[in-house]
Design a protein around this motif. Structure first.
Motif, mmCIF file in Angstrom:
data_model
loop_
_atom_site.group_PDB
_atom_site.id
_atom_site.type_symbol
_atom_site.label_atom_id
_atom_site.label_comp_id
_atom_site.label_asym_id
_atom_site.label_seq_id
_atom_site.Cartn_x
_atom_site.Cartn_y
_atom_site.Cartn_z
ATOM 1 N N GLY A 176 -18.153 -5.066 5.369
ATOM 2 C CA GLY A 176 -17.872 -3.682 5.747
ATOM 3 C C GLY A 176 -18.755 -2.676 5.021
ATOM 4 N N GLU A 177 -18.916 -1.489 5.634
ATOM 5 C CA GLU A 177 -19.638 -0.405 4.956
ATOM 6 C C GLU A 177 -18.803 0.137 3.798
ATOM 7 O OE1 GLU A 177 -21.296 2.547 8.030
ATOM 8 O OE2 GLU A 177 -19.927 1.229 9.123
ATOM 9 N N LEU A 178 -17.465 0.024 3.949
ATOM 10 C CA LEU A 178 -16.556 0.463 2.900
ATOM 11 C C LEU A 178 -15.865 -0.754 2.328
ATOM 12 C CD1 LEU A 178 -14.525 3.412 4.441
ATOM 13 C CD2 LEU A 178 -16.454 3.528 2.877
ATOM 14 N N VAL A 179 -15.672 -0.757 1.009
ATOM 15 C CA VAL A 179 -14.880 -1.816 0.406
ATOM 16 C C VAL A 179 -13.696 -1.165 -0.303
ATOM 17 C CG1 VAL A 179 -14.865 -3.797 -1.130
ATOM 18 C CG2 VAL A 179 -16.955 -3.184 0.091
ATOM 19 N N LEU A 180 -12.488 -1.557 0.141
ATOM 20 C CA LEU A 180 -11.275 -1.045 -0.480
ATOM 21 C C LEU A 180 -10.798 -2.048 -1.512
ATOM 22 C CD1 LEU A 180 -11.426 0.625 2.152
ATOM 23 C CD2 LEU A 180 -8.943 0.590 2.204
ATOM 24 N N PHE A 181 -10.545 -1.548 -2.713
ATOM 25 C CA PHE A 181 -10.097 -2.442 -3.782
ATOM 26 C C PHE A 181 -8.629 -2.198 -4.091
ATOM 27 C CE2 PHE A 181 -14.656 -2.304 -4.514
ATOM 28 C CZ PHE A 181 -14.944 -3.612 -4.848
ATOM 29 N N THR A 182 -7.931 -3.298 -4.328
ATOM 30 C CA THR A 182 -6.604 -3.178 -4.918
ATOM 31 C C THR A 182 -6.412 -4.357 -5.852
ATOM 32 O OG1 THR A 182 -4.261 -2.839 -4.488
ATOM 33 C CG2 THR A 182 -5.392 -4.381 -3.053
ATOM 34 N N ASP A 183 -5.365 -4.298 -6.650
ATOM 35 C CA ASP A 183 -5.132 -5.381 -7.617
ATOM 36 C C ASP A 183 -4.083 -6.339 -7.078
ATOM 37 O OD1 ASP A 183 -6.922 -4.138 -9.223
ATOM 38 O OD2 ASP A 183 -5.442 -3.258 -10.578
ATOM 39 N N ASP A 184 -4.048 -7.542 -7.668
ATOM 40 C CA ASP A 184 -3.098 -8.545 -7.172
ATOM 41 C C ASP A 184 -1.649 -8.157 -7.453
ATOM 42 O OD1 ASP A 184 -3.187 -8.891 -9.870
ATOM 43 O OD2 ASP A 184 -4.000 -10.930 -9.822
ATOM 44 N N GLY A 256 -8.827 1.754 -10.254
ATOM 45 C CA GLY A 256 -9.279 0.641 -9.425
ATOM 46 C C GLY A 256 -8.188 -0.025 -8.604
ATOM 47 N N VAL A 257 -6.929 0.224 -8.940
ATOM 48 C CA VAL A 257 -5.833 -0.370 -8.187
ATOM 49 C C VAL A 257 -5.769 0.213 -6.775
ATOM 50 C CG1 VAL A 257 -4.177 1.326 -9.059
ATOM 51 C CG2 VAL A 257 -3.349 -0.874 -8.239
ATOM 52 N N ASN A 258 -6.398 1.360 -6.592
ATOM 53 C CA ASN A 258 -6.294 2.073 -5.322
ATOM 54 C C ASN A 258 -7.575 2.861 -5.099
ATOM 55 O OD1 ASN A 258 -5.513 3.583 -3.115
ATOM 56 N ND2 ASN A 258 -3.577 4.248 -3.982
ATOM 57 N N MET A 259 -8.628 2.176 -4.717
ATOM 58 C CA MET A 259 -9.895 2.894 -4.513
ATOM 59 C C MET A 259 -10.731 2.248 -3.408
ATOM 60 S SD MET A 259 -12.414 1.805 -7.654
ATOM 61 C CE MET A 259 -12.785 0.083 -8.017
ATOM 62 N N ALA A 260 -11.550 3.080 -2.800
ATOM 63 C CA ALA A 260 -12.516 2.604 -1.820
ATOM 64 C C ALA A 260 -13.903 3.006 -2.296
ATOM 65 C CB ALA A 260 -12.235 3.232 -0.458
#
Lengths: 400, 461
Positions: A176-184, A256-260
């Motif tokens: 993807g052009e965007l990568v959404l990050f979240t934690d486990d 980082g738990v909630n970022m794109a």
């Protein structure tokens, strides 16, 4: 009341507290909560949109619910409530993003938490996003086995330990052009992806962050983490830009738990610094360090509180202390890097400000003032800040 | 060829000064409009150009009719726009700056805005900074100013002021332009504001057309030194503007700066007015240090010095007309206070819609808001701003009046689900949020932190 003996050491705030998710235009008559909860933290929504919070007592059952909540609501809620009453438009649409999106969960040896996270991700509408699990230097193949049984999830194993190493791997692997990050240990709201991804119309926006609330408040440590800041960043949308926000304080934008991240950020400002975050001596801060570079280079970050994620905070006091120690190590590492690597003299000023604030906290903790973190927590923070620069230099040597 | 095609109905006027390459890009964008090139003409006014702009214009072949109006003795952009519009044949005049690149639908959007309106209208188009990232602090400040400006215009509750009239992306009927006889060439800055004041006085409505988008290549044309030069021009122009239109003086910086001129600052201002010429080199020296300070990321110091220098040069401009601080004092204190010529009182109990209709009908300068007979707020009179209209009401109720409105609703028993016995508690809750609602605060968690404090300390209730 219902609190166990060990938790009853302090009486207020009561432990446990209920976590409520309330639609204010359609409030239930009765709350379905455990009897043990004498109070609760309520996320307030108006027409499905998170717009505020209230900390409420639930031990006075005679009081009707609505006024109890209204009496404790914040300004963002009132504004949303008024807009709704007057029939003004809600802020933004929840359409699927026009950009291609990948979701990345970086994990290490936490299959149970991860399962909850993935279940939440699979509840999101399918807009063609790919979901990546980056298994970071696992000690067993439990995670790999679990993912094998699931469809739609791409498993990537990264053997070099470090959260930022895993994040960089995600940026490489993602389509993807965007990568959404979240934690486990998080569980995003079904509209999390759309609401986080909608902030990238402006080509200068390289990252976007969202609101992270507590999944549960079942221990004193979890309540403390929530009330002394936690991941709360308010309920109003903010565009972070170097004209108004100091890049050294870019961590204000979120975590980082909630970022794109726009994947092209790697070419524009560089990838995540592998000397930072979990798995290195710096403990944390890989996200803030990236945010700092984004703002310094003249790009923007959007904080969108409607992009909601739920996070399971650390349960025990020990874990909390270690986490807060780690945050201060990371903060000091960031200032150290800014000062020595980028010649940023403003970092010195920020360090002095930090020292003043933490000393004040320590004193107030010693004096046993209310609304101040306990002495052990304040001390952990203080020592984290002091050893931070050294740990950063060690981490840097290790990476090289 | 029909007569209509022979004479274009729209005329685009572009003054230019030594920006050959940028101008080339702007004309290129005009050649790629969705509008038929036969329907518009482009008039370029080279204003004392010495970079071969005329040669470039002659060498190009454009699908639209191109006129070149020479202006040999650099008379400034106001005179250049006046000269350009004199040569125009269109019914609608469109103004573009030479560093403002229109999007393909730009012309079409302007035209549509005029067609949709009954009667003459001034159409403001956005020209936000073209996306460009730079680590320089000055670039961030400049970009931020423009971005914020157009964000404000986009706000549905925005009340147009004479300050919203900028000539970088603007259109209006040629007839109106002739009636007000264009821009006043004695202004070297804020000539657009001055025109805005006159158009406002005539009651010509302003309209913001977000689709008439153009991109401002400000990062290629504005500089730190240029910003200070401009501040000086603005100081001079604001005195001129106040003398020409005393009714807007209270809102101008020349007036609002004065109350700060006391104590040590007042003494320094005395020196500035009398010995300015000798202080200028010092100010220039400080300005030369700004880029170094920015590189070391001393943000606080940078912003402080930047604002001081900006004020310094502005007041140097003021001092050119008002020779002493005493003269400035008399001038600032002599500004006539805003005077609401037309007042209206509406009661919202009768419904928001009825209040909006009443405001649209009366177009008042000031509105007293009541709910069930009791006054709870005022939409105030401001100078040089369009009269209040219905569409301003709801945004004002959700914004600056939110606090008072909520409290009044509660008091009047018009908050569904809140029984009388709980009113006091809710009232306290609203009051607690008070400051937050009045001050646009965006940072983080302090409000949530306050909620926890109240919760913890309320344990003994």
């Amino acid at each position: 009341m219902g609190a166990t003996h060990s938790e009853a050491e302090r009486d207020w705030p009561p432990v446990p507290m209920a976590v409520l998710d309330l639609e204010m235009t359609d409030l239930p008559d009765q709350l379905q909560i455990s009897e043990k909860c004498r109070a609760g933290l309520a996320l307030l929504r108006v027409r499905g949109r998170p717009c505020g919070q209230a900390v409420v007592r639930l031990d006075q059952p005679d009081n009707p619910l609505l006024p109890t909540i209204l009496a404790g609501a914040d300004s963002a809620f009132w504004e949303a409530w008024l807009r709704c009453r007057l029939g003004l438009d809600a802020s933004y649409a929840d359409r699927p993003s026009t950009m291609s999106v990948s979701v990345a969960v970086c994990t290490r040896d936490r299959p149970e938490d991860l399962k909850r996270c993935i279940d939440a991700l699979l509840r999101m509408p399918d807009d063609g996003q790919e979901i990546l699990v980056i298994d970071n230097a696992p000690s067993s193949d439990a995670t790999a086995m679990m993912i094998q049984q699931m469809s739609r999830i791409r498993y990537v194993r990264e053997d070099r330990p470090g959260l930022n190493v895993a994040r960089n791997r995600a940026l490489e692997e993602a389509r993807g052009e965007l990568v959404l990050f979240t934690d486990d240990d998080a569980a995003p709201d079904p509209l999390w992806l759309r609401r986080l991804a909608r902030n990238f119309d402006d080509p200068l926006v390289l990252a976007s962050t969202g609101l992270t609330m507590a999944l549960e408040l079942s221990s004193a440590a979890q309540i403390d983490f929530q009330r002394y800041g936690g991941f709360v960043r308010g309920f109003k949308r903010v565009v972070y830009d170097a004209a108004e926000h100091d890049p050294l304080l870019a961590w204000h934008a979120g975590a980082g738990v909630n970022m794109a991240i726009r994947r092209s950020a790697v070419q524009l400002v560089g990838s995540f610094d592998e000397a930072f975050d979990a798995g290195t001596p710096t403990h944390a801060g890989g996200d803030s360090e990236m945010f700092r570079r984004i703002l310094s280079a003249g790009y923007r970050i959007v904080y969108d509180p409607e992009a909601l994620n739920w996070h399971r905070h650390r349960k025990s006091a020990d874990e909390l202390r270690r986490q807060l120690f780690g945050y201060e190590v990371a903060g000091a590492s960031l200032l150290t890097k800014a000062f020595f690597v980028d010649g940023d003299i403003g970092a010195l000023r920020e360090a002095v400000r930090w020292l003043k604030r933490e000393i004040r906290f320590l004193f107030r903790a010693v004096l046993g003032r209310p609304n101040v973190p306990s002495f052990s927590v304040s001390f952990a923070r203080f020592s984290g800040g002091l050893v931070g620069p050294f740990l950063y230099l060690r981490s840097r040597r290790q990476v090289r | 060829m029909t007569a209509e095609q022979a004479s274009p109905s729209l005329s685009v006027v572009i003054p230019t000064h030594n920006r050959r390459e940028l101008l080339h890009r702007v004309l290129d964008a005009l050649a790629h409009q969705t509008a038929d090139p036969a329907t518009f003409e482009v008039i370029v006014v080279p204003d004392g150009c010495a970079d071969g702009t005329e040669g470039m214009l002659g060498a190009q072949n454009y699908p639209f009719a191109l006129k070149i109006v020479e202006q040999s003795d650099s008379g400034g952009p106001a005179a250049a726009r006046n000269a350009g519009s004199k040569a125009a044949v269109g019914r609608i005049l469109l103004f573009l700056d030479d560093d403002v690149e229109p999007s393909p639908g730009w012309l079409e959007a302007h035209r549509r805005s005029h067609e949709l309106q009954v009667g003459p209208v001034v159409v403001l188009g956005p020209y936000p900074p073209v996306p460009h990232a730079s680590p320089e602090l000055f670039r961030a400040i400049a970009r931020n100013w423009w971005t914020k400006h157009f964000d404000e215009l986009k706000d549905p509750g925005h009340r147009f002021s004479f300050r919203d009239l900028l000539t970088g992306n603007l259109s209006l009927p040629a007839e109106v332009w002739e009636q007000v006889s264009g821009l006043d060439p004695s202004f070297r800055a804020h000539e657009d504001y001055e025109l805005g004041v006159r158009l406002m006085l005539r009651g010509i409505p302003f309209r913001f057309a977000s689709d008439a988008l153009a991109y401002h290549h400000e990062y290629e044309t504005t500089t730190l030194a240029g910003a200070f030069r401009r501040a000086r021009e603005e100081g001079r122009s604001d005195v001129l503007l106040s003398k020409k239109h005393p009714h807007v003086q209270t809102g101008l910086r020349v007036t609002t700066l004065f109350p700060r001129s006391c104590g040590i600052r007042g003494v320094l201002h005395h020196l500035l007015f009398v010995f300015g010429e000798w202080i200028d080199p010092l100010a220039q020296g400080v300005a030369a240090m700004l880029p170094i300070i920015a590189r070391r990321r001393l943000r606080g110091l940078y912003f402080a010095l930047y604002h001081e220098l900006n004020e310094y040069w502005y007041l140097r401009g003021v001092a050119e007309t008002l020779k002493t601080r005493l003269a400035w004092k008399r001038f600032a204190n002599g500004a006539p206070p805003p005077h609401p010529a037309k007042k209206l009182s509406v009661d919202l109990r009768a419904g928001i819609r009825a209040a909006e209709v009443a405001m649209d009908r009366a177009r008042p300068d000031e509105v007293v808001l009541r709910y069930d007979g009791k006054e709870f707020g005022v939409l105030p009179c401001e100078v040089g701003v369009e009269p209040w209209k219905g569409s301003h009401l709801k945004p004002a109720l959700c914004g600056r009046l939110a606090q008072d409105y909520l409290e009044r609703l509660l008091e009047a028993g018009d908050m569904e689900g809140v029984p009388p016995i709980c009113r006091d508690a809710v009232q306290r809750g609203i009051t607690k949020a008070r400051l937050a609602m009045k001050v646009p605060r965006e940072q983080m968690w302090w409000e949530q932190d306050g909620q926890w404090r109240v919760f913890i300390s309320g344990a003994g209730d």
